[in-house]
Design a protein around this motif. Structure first.
Motif, short mmCIF file in Angstrom:
data_model
loop_
_atom_site.label_atom_id
_atom_site.label_comp_id
_atom_site.label_asym_id
_atom_site.label_seq_id
_atom_site.Cartn_x
_atom_site.Cartn_y
_atom_site.Cartn_z
N ARG A 44 0.83 -1.20 0.00
CA ARG A 44 0.00 0.00 0.00
C ARG A 44 0.87 1.25 0.00
NH1 ARG A 44 -4.50 -1.52 4.69
NH2 ARG A 44 -5.66 -3.09 3.48
N VAL A 45 1.91 1.23 0.82
CA VAL A 45 2.82 2.39 0.88
C VAL A 45 3.50 2.60 -0.47
CG1 VAL A 45 4.96 3.25 1.90
CG2 VAL A 45 3.23 2.20 3.36
N LEU A 46 4.00 1.53 -1.08
CA LEU A 46 4.70 1.66 -2.36
C LEU A 46 3.77 2.18 -3.45
CD1 LEU A 46 6.80 -1.64 -2.27
CD2 LEU A 46 7.64 0.71 -1.99
N LEU A 47 2.54 1.71 -3.45
CA LEU A 47 1.58 2.20 -4.45
C LEU A 47 1.28 3.68 -4.24
CD1 LEU A 47 -0.84 -0.86 -4.55
CD2 LEU A 47 0.51 -0.01 -6.47
N GLN A 48 1.12 4.08 -2.98
CA GLN A 48 0.85 5.49 -2.69
C GLN A 48 2.04 6.37 -3.07
OE1 GLN A 48 -1.79 7.41 -1.66
NE2 GLN A 48 -2.94 5.57 -2.17
N LEU A 49 3.24 5.90 -2.78
CA LEU A 49 4.42 6.67 -3.17
C LEU A 49 4.48 6.84 -4.69
CD1 LEU A 49 7.15 5.19 -0.78
CD2 LEU A 49 6.28 7.53 -0.80
N ALA A 50 4.15 5.78 -5.42
CA ALA A 50 4.15 5.86 -6.89
C ALA A 50 3.10 6.86 -7.37
CB ALA A 50 3.89 4.47 -7.49
N ILE A 51 1.91 6.82 -6.79
CA ILE A 51 0.83 7.72 -7.21
C ILE A 51 1.21 9.18 -6.92
CG2 ILE A 51 -1.55 8.43 -6.68
CD1 ILE A 51 -2.07 5.38 -6.13
N LEU A 75 6.35 12.75 2.16
CA LEU A 75 7.07 12.89 3.43
C LEU A 75 6.38 12.11 4.54
CD1 LEU A 75 7.97 16.69 3.31
CD2 LEU A 75 9.52 14.76 3.02
N GLU A 76 5.05 12.13 4.54
CA GLU A 76 4.31 11.39 5.56
C GLU A 76 4.58 9.89 5.45
OE1 GLU A 76 0.22 12.38 5.03
OE2 GLU A 76 0.49 14.49 5.58
N PHE A 77 4.58 9.37 4.22
CA PHE A 77 4.82 7.94 4.04
C PHE A 77 6.27 7.58 4.38
CE2 PHE A 77 0.98 8.13 1.25
CZ PHE A 77 0.23 7.23 1.97
N GLN A 78 7.20 8.48 4.08
CA GLN A 78 8.59 8.22 4.46
C GLN A 78 8.72 8.14 5.98
OE1 GLN A 78 10.69 11.38 2.45
NE2 GLN A 78 11.00 10.16 0.59
N GLN A 79 8.00 9.01 6.67
CA GLN A 79 8.03 8.99 8.13
C GLN A 79 7.41 7.70 8.67
OE1 GLN A 79 6.04 12.26 10.03
NE2 GLN A 79 6.65 11.64 12.09
N ILE A 80 6.29 7.27 8.05
CA ILE A 80 5.65 6.02 8.46
C ILE A 80 6.61 4.85 8.31
CG2 ILE A 80 3.88 4.34 7.81
CD1 ILE A 80 2.05 6.73 7.17
N VAL A 81 7.27 4.78 7.16
CA VAL A 81 8.20 3.67 6.92
C VAL A 81 9.34 3.72 7.92
CG1 VAL A 81 9.88 2.72 5.28
CG2 VAL A 81 7.63 3.45 4.48
N ASP A 82 9.86 4.91 8.21
CA ASP A 82 10.96 5.05 9.16
C ASP A 82 10.53 4.57 10.55
OD1 ASP A 82 13.65 6.10 9.95
OD2 ASP A 82 12.43 7.45 11.18
#
Length: 217
Positions: A158-165, A202-209
């Motif tokens: 889900r994160v990867l798809l959102q980052l792509a979008i 940035l939000e998704f990068q923070q989530i992954v971190d």
């Protein structure tokens, strides 16, 4: 080189065009071709180069959403695709392919030396939103507070798809960031879309971190 080899071996034509290709071999060729198209787009964009494969150059269908146990070398007719609520080894690839198709169209546009009307940008933005809406429910983003029962790899997909979008959205609209300050009535949508998507990245990068720490999801 990989693209040229695949073209020379006919992977760009759907196997149903060739009676000599078995259902099993044909479906495996579809899976291989889907990966090649994705690799072409990813590597080209990483090197800031136009993609090699365009939609009009191939008619290979999407692979079906099937488990590996659903068919084998002795299969005489492929079973129907499973519902996209069922997770299979190819489900994420199917979802990524639909987003990558939009990524490819945006890539073609931003690498074009010709000017395109702003209405075309807005139309691509709408189609990107439609592609996101077409994703299987299992791959649509939900807050982590609602995802405790979801497998970690699904959350990561889900994160990867959102980052792509979000990346495609920025890529599509970034040309209009500066003009939006001089003509806000016409280009304000692009400025807001860019800022919103950049913040989401940035939000998704923070989530992954956070979630890759020892006590993370």
């Amino acid at each position: 080189m990989l693209v040229q080899l695949a073209l020379s071996l006919g992977y760009h034509r759907d196997p149903q065009n060739f009676s000599s290709i078995s259902p099993f071999a044909g479906e495996m060729r579809r899976r291989v071709w889907a990966v090649i198209v994705q690799m072409d787009l990813r590597l080209s964009s990483q090197m800031a180069l136009p993609r090699l494969l365009k939609l009009q150059q191939y008619d290979t269908a999407e692979p079906r959403n099937l488990l590996d146990t659903d068919f084998d070398e002795n299969t005489t007719e492929l079973p129907e695709s499973r519902p996209e609520t069922e997770v299979t080894p190819v489900l994420y690839s199917l979802a990524r392919t639909r987003i990558d198709q939009m990524n490819g169209l945006v890539s073609d546009l931003v690498n074009d030396t010709r000017e395109h009307p702003y209405a075309e940008i807005i139309d691509l933005d709408r189609k990107l939103q439609e592609a996101e809406a077409s994703l299987s429910p299992i791959f649509r983003w939900q807050p982590l507070s609602q995802s405790f029962m979801v497998l970690p790899q699904i959350v990561m997909h889900r994160v990867l798809l959102q980052l792509a979008i979000q990346r495609v959205t920025v890529w599509l609209h970034r040309k209009y960031l500066t003009p939006s300050y001089y003509n806000p009535a016409q280009f304000e949508y692009s400025r807001k879309a860019c800022i919103k998507s950049a913040m989401r990245i940035l939000e998704f990068q923070q989530i992954v971190d956070e979630e890759t720490q020892k006590d993370g999801l």
